[in-house]
Design a protein around this motif. Sequence first.
Motif, PDB file in Angstrom:
ATOM      1  N   ILE A  93       1.688  10.748   4.613  1.00  0.00           N
ATOM      2  CA  ILE A  93       1.268   9.368   4.844  1.00  0.00           C
ATOM      3  C   ILE A  93       0.917   9.235   6.328  1.00  0.00           C
ATOM      4  CG2 ILE A  93       2.033   6.956   4.943  1.00  0.00           C
ATOM      5  CD1 ILE A  93       1.883   7.634   2.116  1.00  0.00           C
ATOM      6  N   VAL A  94      -0.195   8.579   6.616  1.00  0.00           N
ATOM      7  CA  VAL A  94      -0.607   8.273   7.989  1.00  0.00           C
ATOM      8  C   VAL A  94      -0.612   6.760   8.132  1.00  0.00           C
ATOM      9  CG1 VAL A  94      -2.441   8.498   9.703  1.00  0.00           C
ATOM     10  CG2 VAL A  94      -2.055  10.351   8.059  1.00  0.00           C
ATOM     11  N   LEU A  95       0.085   6.257   9.157  1.00  0.00           N
ATOM     12  CA  LEU A  95       0.185   4.819   9.389  1.00  0.00           C
ATOM     13  C   LEU A  95      -0.305   4.469  10.785  1.00  0.00           C
ATOM     14  CD1 LEU A  95       3.838   4.242   8.112  1.00  0.00           C
ATOM     15  CD2 LEU A  95       1.733   3.852   6.835  1.00  0.00           C
ATOM     16  N   THR A  96      -0.646   3.214  10.963  1.00  0.00           N
ATOM     17  CA  THR A  96      -0.909   2.699  12.305  1.00  0.00           C
ATOM     18  C   THR A  96       0.379   2.035  12.789  1.00  0.00           C
ATOM     19  OG1 THR A  96      -1.827   0.690  11.331  1.00  0.00           O
ATOM     20  CG2 THR A  96      -3.387   2.393  12.007  1.00  0.00           C
ATOM     21  N   PRO A  97       0.662   2.101  14.075  1.00  0.00           N
ATOM     22  CA  PRO A  97       1.952   1.647  14.601  1.00  0.00           C
ATOM     23  C   PRO A  97       2.025   0.138  14.836  1.00  0.00           C
ATOM     24  CG  PRO A  97       0.673   2.584  16.362  1.00  0.00           C
ATOM     25  CD  PRO A  97      -0.130   2.749  15.102  1.00  0.00           C
ATOM     26  N   ASP A  98       2.001  -0.634  13.772  1.00  0.00           N
ATOM     27  CA  ASP A  98       2.052  -2.097  13.892  1.00  0.00           C
ATOM     28  C   ASP A  98       3.446  -2.645  13.671  1.00  0.00           C
ATOM     29  OD1 ASP A  98      -0.698  -2.316  14.263  1.00  0.00           O
ATOM     30  OD2 ASP A  98      -1.065  -2.315  12.109  1.00  0.00           O
ATOM     31  N   GLY A  99       4.421  -1.799  13.477  1.00  0.00           N
ATOM     32  CA  GLY A  99       5.725  -2.246  13.030  1.00  0.00           C
ATOM     33  C   GLY A  99       5.707  -2.239  11.517  1.00  0.00           C
ATOM     34  N   HIS A 100       6.820  -1.984  10.915  1.00  0.00           N
ATOM     35  CA  HIS A 100       6.875  -1.817   9.474  1.00  0.00           C
ATOM     36  C   HIS A 100       8.064  -2.599   8.934  1.00  0.00           C
ATOM     37  CE1 HIS A 100       4.131   1.404  10.510  1.00  0.00           C
ATOM     38  NE2 HIS A 100       5.068   1.942  11.257  1.00  0.00           N
ATOM     39  N   THR A 101       7.954  -3.064   7.703  1.00  0.00           N
ATOM     40  CA  THR A 101       9.068  -3.791   7.100  1.00  0.00           C
ATOM     41  C   THR A 101      10.219  -2.818   6.851  1.00  0.00           C
ATOM     42  OG1 THR A 101       8.408  -3.409   4.803  1.00  0.00           O
ATOM     43  CG2 THR A 101       7.474  -5.369   5.899  1.00  0.00           C
ATOM     44  N   PRO A 102      11.439  -3.341   6.768  1.00  0.00           N
ATOM     45  CA  PRO A 102      12.569  -2.469   6.438  1.00  0.00           C
ATOM     46  C   PRO A 102      12.352  -1.741   5.103  1.00  0.00           C
ATOM     47  CG  PRO A 102      13.386  -4.547   7.298  1.00  0.00           C
ATOM     48  CD  PRO A 102      11.895  -4.702   7.118  1.00  0.00           C
ATOM     49  N   ARG A 103      11.749  -2.412   4.133  1.00  0.00           N
ATOM     50  CA  ARG A 103      11.493  -1.768   2.842  1.00  0.00           C
ATOM     51  C   ARG A 103      10.499  -0.620   2.980  1.00  0.00           C
ATOM     52  NH1 ARG A 103       8.081  -2.846  -2.074  1.00  0.00           N
ATOM     53  NH2 ARG A 103       9.101  -1.652  -3.709  1.00  0.00           N
ATOM     54  N   THR A 104       9.450  -0.819   3.785  1.00  0.00           N
ATOM     55  CA  THR A 104       8.486   0.263   4.018  1.00  0.00           C
ATOM     56  C   THR A 104       9.192   1.480   4.600  1.00  0.00           C
ATOM     57  OG1 THR A 104       6.636  -1.264   4.347  1.00  0.00           O
ATOM     58  CG2 THR A 104       6.397   0.935   5.290  1.00  0.00           C
ATOM     59  N   LEU A 105      10.047   1.255   5.581  1.00  0.00           N
ATOM     60  CA  LEU A 105      10.769   2.369   6.202  1.00  0.00           C
ATOM     61  C   LEU A 105      11.679   3.071   5.196  1.00  0.00           C
ATOM     62  CD1 LEU A 105      11.621   0.730   9.634  1.00  0.00           C
ATOM     63  CD2 LEU A 105       9.808   2.395   9.138  1.00  0.00           C
ATOM     64  N   ARG A 106      12.334   2.312   4.316  1.00  0.00           N
ATOM     65  CA  ARG A 106      13.191   2.909   3.279  1.00  0.00           C
ATOM     66  C   ARG A 106      12.355   3.718   2.289  1.00  0.00           C
ATOM     67  NH1 ARG A 106      15.622  -2.011   3.313  1.00  0.00           N
ATOM     68  NH2 ARG A 106      14.617  -2.641   1.383  1.00  0.00           N
ATOM     69  N   LEU A 107      11.219   3.144   1.860  1.00  0.00           N
ATOM     70  CA  LEU A 107      10.338   3.861   0.930  1.00  0.00           C
ATOM     71  C   LEU A 107       9.916   5.203   1.509  1.00  0.00           C
ATOM     72  CD1 LEU A 107       8.016   0.941  -0.259  1.00  0.00           C
ATOM     73  CD2 LEU A 107       9.576   2.255  -1.714  1.00  0.00           C
ATOM     74  N   LEU A 108       9.524   5.182   2.776  1.00  0.00           N
ATOM     75  CA  LEU A 108       9.064   6.410   3.430  1.00  0.00           C
ATOM     76  C   LEU A 108      10.198   7.418   3.575  1.00  0.00           C
ATOM     77  CD1 LEU A 108       6.765   4.782   6.107  1.00  0.00           C
ATOM     78  CD2 LEU A 108       6.020   6.093   4.105  1.00  0.00           C
ATOM     79  N   LEU A 150       0.832  -1.211   0.000  1.00  0.00           N
ATOM     80  CA  LEU A 150       0.000   0.000   0.000  1.00  0.00           C
ATOM     81  C   LEU A 150       0.860   1.252   0.000  1.00  0.00           C
ATOM     82  CD1 LEU A 150      -2.764  -1.078   2.523  1.00  0.00           C
ATOM     83  CD2 LEU A 150      -3.118  -0.498   0.123  1.00  0.00           C
ATOM     84  N   VAL A 151       1.886   1.270   0.839  1.00  0.00           N
ATOM     85  CA  VAL A 151       2.768   2.438   0.890  1.00  0.00           C
ATOM     86  C   VAL A 151       3.412   2.657  -0.476  1.00  0.00           C
ATOM     87  CG1 VAL A 151       4.937   3.320   1.871  1.00  0.00           C
ATOM     88  CG2 VAL A 151       3.150   2.400   3.381  1.00  0.00           C
ATOM     89  N   HIS A 152       3.870   1.596  -1.097  1.00  0.00           N
ATOM     90  CA  HIS A 152       4.463   1.709  -2.441  1.00  0.00           C
ATOM     91  C   HIS A 152       3.448   2.295  -3.423  1.00  0.00           C
ATOM     92  CE1 HIS A 152       5.848   0.251  -6.399  1.00  0.00           C
ATOM     93  NE2 HIS A 152       7.023   0.592  -5.903  1.00  0.00           N
ATOM     94  N   ALA A 153       2.234   1.779  -3.414  1.00  0.00           N
ATOM     95  CA  ALA A 153       1.194   2.279  -4.321  1.00  0.00           C
ATOM     96  C   ALA A 153       0.839   3.737  -4.015  1.00  0.00           C
ATOM     97  CB  ALA A 153      -0.057   1.406  -4.221  1.00  0.00           C
ATOM     98  N   PHE A 154       0.685   4.054  -2.729  1.00  0.00           N
ATOM     99  CA  PHE A 154       0.353   5.434  -2.364  1.00  0.00           C
ATOM    100  C   PHE A 154       1.446   6.399  -2.800  1.00  0.00           C
ATOM    101  CE2 PHE A 154      -2.355   4.007   1.525  1.00  0.00           C
ATOM    102  CZ  PHE A 154      -3.437   3.779   0.711  1.00  0.00           C
ATOM    103  N   LEU A 155       2.704   6.026  -2.566  1.00  0.00           N
ATOM    104  CA  LEU A 155       3.802   6.924  -2.914  1.00  0.00           C
ATOM    105  C   LEU A 155       3.899   7.150  -4.419  1.00  0.00           C
ATOM    106  CD1 LEU A 155       6.531   5.789  -0.369  1.00  0.00           C
ATOM    107  CD2 LEU A 155       5.208   7.917  -0.347  1.00  0.00           C
ATOM    108  N   SER A 156       3.456   6.188  -5.212  1.00  0.00           N
ATOM    109  CA  SER A 156       3.476   6.377  -6.665  1.00  0.00           C
ATOM    110  C   SER A 156       2.500   7.475  -7.087  1.00  0.00           C
ATOM    111  CB  SER A 156       3.154   5.071  -7.389  1.00  0.00           C
ATOM    112  OG  SER A 156       1.786   4.747  -7.272  1.00  0.00           O
TER     113      SER A 156
END
Length: 92
Positions: free
Chosen positions: A62-77, A50-56
């Motif tokens: 971006i608003v997220l819920t604090p569930d922990g994020h993948t390393p790739r998600t953190l890099r994308l952000l 979703l983050v990848h799609a939203f950023l495109s």
Amino acid sequence: MPCSSSATCRTSRRAVSPRAVLGLSKRLDEAGLQLVIGDTDYRREREEALVHAFLSRKPEAIVLTPDGHTPRTLRLLADAGVPVTEIWEEPE
């Protein structure tokens, strides 16, 4: 074309506070932004997609819920350079 702010929610199968979503939507509308919501279903890989799609779509934030994020998600952000906010933290 209106600008957007994207939010990921934990799941649509459980009650997500309608007041919180409406409040977020109202504040963004006042700022000339539209809210786009994606359902993570409590899956980090889904949030990443979703983050990848939203950023495109080049959102203003971006608003997220604090569930922990993948390393790739953190890099994308980090690479996107857009403001990121975490909300809807559940009490322990």
